[in-house]
Write a protein that holds these residues in place. Structure first.
Motif, mmCIF file in Angstrom:
data_model
loop_
_atom_site.group_PDB
_atom_site.id
_atom_site.type_symbol
_atom_site.label_atom_id
_atom_site.label_comp_id
_atom_site.label_asym_id
_atom_site.label_seq_id
_atom_site.Cartn_x
_atom_site.Cartn_y
_atom_site.Cartn_z
ATOM 1 N N ARG A 191 0.843 -1.185 0.000
ATOM 2 C CA ARG A 191 0.000 0.000 0.000
ATOM 3 C C ARG A 191 0.879 1.236 0.000
ATOM 4 O O ARG A 191 1.794 1.373 0.808
ATOM 5 C CB ARG A 191 -0.902 -0.008 1.240
ATOM 6 C CG ARG A 191 -1.830 1.190 1.342
ATOM 7 C CD ARG A 191 -2.767 0.982 2.517
ATOM 8 N NE ARG A 191 -3.610 2.142 2.708
ATOM 9 C CZ ARG A 191 -3.298 3.139 3.519
ATOM 10 N NH1 ARG A 191 -2.147 3.118 4.175
ATOM 11 N NH2 ARG A 191 -4.113 4.165 3.661
ATOM 12 N N SER A 196 2.192 4.712 0.844
ATOM 13 C CA SER A 196 2.065 5.594 1.997
ATOM 14 C C SER A 196 3.370 6.346 2.178
ATOM 15 O O SER A 196 4.453 5.770 2.098
ATOM 16 C CB SER A 196 1.733 4.798 3.258
ATOM 17 O OG SER A 196 1.801 5.632 4.393
ATOM 18 N N LYS A 197 3.261 7.638 2.445
ATOM 19 C CA LYS A 197 4.449 8.454 2.681
ATOM 20 C C LYS A 197 5.022 8.228 4.071
ATOM 21 O O LYS A 197 6.125 8.699 4.366
ATOM 22 C CB LYS A 197 4.103 9.934 2.479
ATOM 23 C CG LYS A 197 3.110 10.476 3.494
ATOM 24 C CD LYS A 197 2.737 11.913 3.194
ATOM 25 C CE LYS A 197 1.818 11.976 1.977
ATOM 26 N NZ LYS A 197 1.307 13.353 1.750
ATOM 27 N N ARG A 220 5.323 5.070 5.434
ATOM 28 C CA ARG A 220 5.677 3.663 5.587
ATOM 29 C C ARG A 220 7.026 3.490 6.263
ATOM 30 O O ARG A 220 7.237 2.516 7.010
ATOM 31 C CB ARG A 220 5.676 2.980 4.215
ATOM 32 C CG ARG A 220 6.205 1.553 4.229
ATOM 33 C CD ARG A 220 5.936 0.852 2.923
ATOM 34 N NE ARG A 220 4.508 0.666 2.735
ATOM 35 C CZ ARG A 220 3.819 -0.326 3.286
ATOM 36 N NH1 ARG A 220 4.427 -1.192 4.076
ATOM 37 N NH2 ARG A 220 2.534 -0.447 3.061
ATOM 38 N N GLU A 236 -1.413 3.388 10.285
ATOM 39 C CA GLU A 236 -2.026 4.464 9.519
ATOM 40 C C GLU A 236 -3.520 4.179 9.404
ATOM 41 O O GLU A 236 -3.930 3.064 9.060
ATOM 42 C CB GLU A 236 -1.391 4.588 8.134
ATOM 43 C CG GLU A 236 -1.783 5.871 7.425
ATOM 44 C CD GLU A 236 -0.950 6.118 6.174
ATOM 45 O OE1 GLU A 236 -1.086 7.204 5.587
ATOM 46 O OE2 GLU A 236 -0.165 5.222 5.793
ATOM 47 N N SER A 292 -7.327 4.864 7.861
ATOM 48 C CA SER A 292 -8.031 5.323 6.669
ATOM 49 C C SER A 292 -9.530 5.188 6.914
ATOM 50 O O SER A 292 -9.964 4.329 7.690
ATOM 51 C CB SER A 292 -7.616 4.512 5.439
ATOM 52 O OG SER A 292 -7.940 3.144 5.616
ATOM 53 N N GLN A 294 -3.887 0.157 8.930
ATOM 54 C CA GLN A 294 -2.763 -0.421 8.201
ATOM 55 C C GLN A 294 -1.527 -0.376 9.097
ATOM 56 O O GLN A 294 -1.070 0.693 9.485
ATOM 57 C CB GLN A 294 -2.498 0.350 6.911
ATOM 58 C CG GLN A 294 -1.296 -0.130 6.114
ATOM 59 C CD GLN A 294 -1.535 -1.462 5.442
ATOM 60 O OE1 GLN A 294 -2.664 -1.809 5.134
ATOM 61 N NE2 GLN A 294 -0.476 -2.217 5.210
#
Length: 559
Positions: A59, A61-62, A64, A350, A352, A359
């Protein structure tokens, strides 16, 4: 086949044919992109195409690769007698100026207020806030006043303290206000997130009390509102973004959503498979997160729809430890941090608004367990190093307060606007009177960009830029570089020492004792802060004038 990126599987059963017995083993070839399936046998080859779908393995994601960076030993606070209380609280509160930590002491309750830059060895005789008659259980800084802190204690009182800008020079025993209303020990205090001078407290009398501090009385005995909806001890309290809803978790394993102004119960939820102990609003996600245990005593987190608490949206088991899980949420980055009492690791996720909702990113691991922790407000972070969160871990085994920075790895040293959106500042959106009359407002947002409008208060410096030159006393406190520009030098004419600051002589004789040396140091710090305040006020005035000029021009251009 390797060049074409094709994987080969051998079937376990023979392929049946319509015109005879099995014709040998069946083989299946599948491409890496899952776009083609090729089946063949020694007699026949058949090519079939399936629906072309693209499902990325990871996935995007900035955040991660966010990693935790613990401060070095000289940038920690060493020798702090951390409380031995078994209360499931954080025991620590942080703002850009001070670190407050509850300590162990005899003959009443006390807590330390350490200036944020005074790292190193803490003097055993460091001044304390010691006005409570019982053990202090919780402390919280006023989000709109960096020099005001609230504390609650086993003596059934809540007290509001004013901390001098230069820090404590002696023990503080007289509070600004004392709140007397609870009949048993007070366990938690929380400030309203957008209204000034509104405080909430809860005690072992199962009551939640709402206080208005915007009065002249030093002793307040009657709260504005008393909420009596709980049948057991309240374990945690959390507000939504504008402070119009209050979520609580109770020892009866129920989650309640309350109107904090009227005390009406809006939602109540519980789950047989989840026993909630801590609850937290997830910003504007319209969701609640709770941590607790499952029916099999596994530590667990659950996600709830704030409008429907009948069934949790998600339940996830974590591990079999017994310590309480403290959730921390960053609404700017949508990152959730889970830190367990007695653990050495911190998990982060994270969030959502769509499934699967949560996540998992990674976790920070340490060999030393934490008893509690404080969190630095966003305006106190170091944006130059891409720091998005900062913990202050209480490590009782080493009597240490360890700052831990969560950093997004970026090559550029410029301001990263995508990870620092507008965030809540230190200005209230409304007064206490406005909130009690029924007004709801979101927080006043500010930018963390150093080149934008300057904040009214000076943010905390980077941990990596903390000066290494220390004061030669047992406290291990550090002098700022500005105060070390001119060192104290003996005069050859009158054999006296002079310590110059901005061209003015502060001392005419050398300090003979440790107390005198500390007094000079604090005087210099106060002078530096005063000059910084003046400079910030002038910058703010300049920005205001520029804005007025822009408004005048726009009004002239408009038809």
């Amino acid at each position: 086949m390797q060049e074409l990126g094709i994987t080969l599987w051998e079937g376990l059963t023979a392929r049946q044919s319509n015109d005879g017995p099995p014709r040998g083993r069946c083989y299946v070839m599948r491409t890496r992109l899952n776009r083609q399936h090729l089946e063949f046998s020694p007699q026949r080859i058949r090519l079939t195409f399936t629906k072309m779908t693209w499902r990325p393995q990871y996935r995007s994601s900035k955040f991660r690769h966010v990693f935790g960076k613990a401060a070095t030993k000289e940038n920690c606070y060493d020798g702090v007698p951390i409380t031995r209380s078994v209360q499931d609280n954080s025991f620590c509160a942080v703002n850009p100026y001070f670190v407050a930590v509850i300590t162990e002491c005899a003959g009443g309750g006390a807590f330390l207020v350490i200036p944020i830059h005074h790292t190193g060895k803490v003097d055993p005789h460091f001044p304390r806030v010691c006005g409570h008659r019982g053990n202090v259980l919780d402390v919280k800084w006023d989000p709109f006043d960096d020099f005001c802190i609230a504390s609650c204690s086993e003596d059934s009182t809540v007290k509001i303290w004013d901390i001098p800008q230069q820090g404590l020079l002696k023990d503080l025993t007289v509070p600004r206000k004392e709140l007397q209303g609870h009949s048993r020990r007070v366990a938690l205090v929380e400030w309203h997130p957008t209204a000034s001078n509104v405080l909430f407290s809860t005690a072992y009398d199962y009551k939640v009390m709402v206080w208005n501090l915007d009065t002249a009385d030093q002793v307040i005995k009657n709260p504005v509102r008393t909420i009596c909806l709980h049948t057991d001890v309240v374990l945690s309290m959390s507000f939504n973004t504008d402070g119009s809803r209050l979520a609580t978790s109770c020892k009866d394993k129920k989650i309640r959503v309350i109107d904090p102004r009227t005390g009406l119960l809006l939602q109540e939820g519980s789950s047989k498979s989840h026993k909630a102990s801590k609850v937290l609003y997830l910003g504007n996600m319209k969701m609640l997160l709770s941590t607790g245990s499952s029916r099999w005593n596994q530590r667990q987190m659950a996600l709830w729809d704030q409008e429907d608490l009948s069934v949790p949206l998600l339940e996830e088991d974590l591990d079999g430890s017994s310590g309480a899980l403290f959730p921390f949420y960053d609404s700017d980055t949508h990152m959730l941090y889970l830190a367990g009492k007695g653990d050495g690791n911190i998990r982060y996720y994270e969030i959502s608004p769509e499934k699967p909702y949560v996540q998992f990113l990674t976790e920070y691991r340490s060999a030393f367990p934490q008893k509690g922790m404080g969190v630095m407000p966003k305006r106190g972070l170091d944006v130059r190093t891409c720091e998005v969160f900062r913990f202050y871990r209480l490590v009782t085994t080493k009597s240490l307060i360890e700052p831990l920075s969560m950093i997004v790895p970026r090559r550029s040293e410029s301001y990263q606007e995508d990870i620092y959106p507008m965030t809540a500042g230190n200005e209230p959106a409304m007064t206490a009177e406005e909130w009690f009359t029924g007004l709801d407002k979101g927080p006043v947002l500010v930018s963390l960009n150093p080149s934008s409008k300057p904040s009214a208060r000076t943010p905390a410096k980077s941990l990596s830029n903390t000066p290494s030159t220390k004061l030669g006393v047992s406290t291990g406190t550090q002098l700022p570089r500005a105060s070390l520009n001119r060192e104290a030098k003996p005069s050859s004419e009158d054999n006296c020492w002079t310590l110059e600051s901005n061209g003015c002589n502060v001392l005419s004789s050398p300090p003979k004792t440790e107390g005198e040396l500390l007094r000079v140091f604090y005087q210099q710090q106060e002078e530096i802060r005063r000059l910084q305040e003046q400079l910030n006020q002038k910058d703010v005035r300049i920005k205001q004038l520029e804005l007025e000029i822009r408004n005048v021009r726009n009004s002239l251009v408009a038809p």
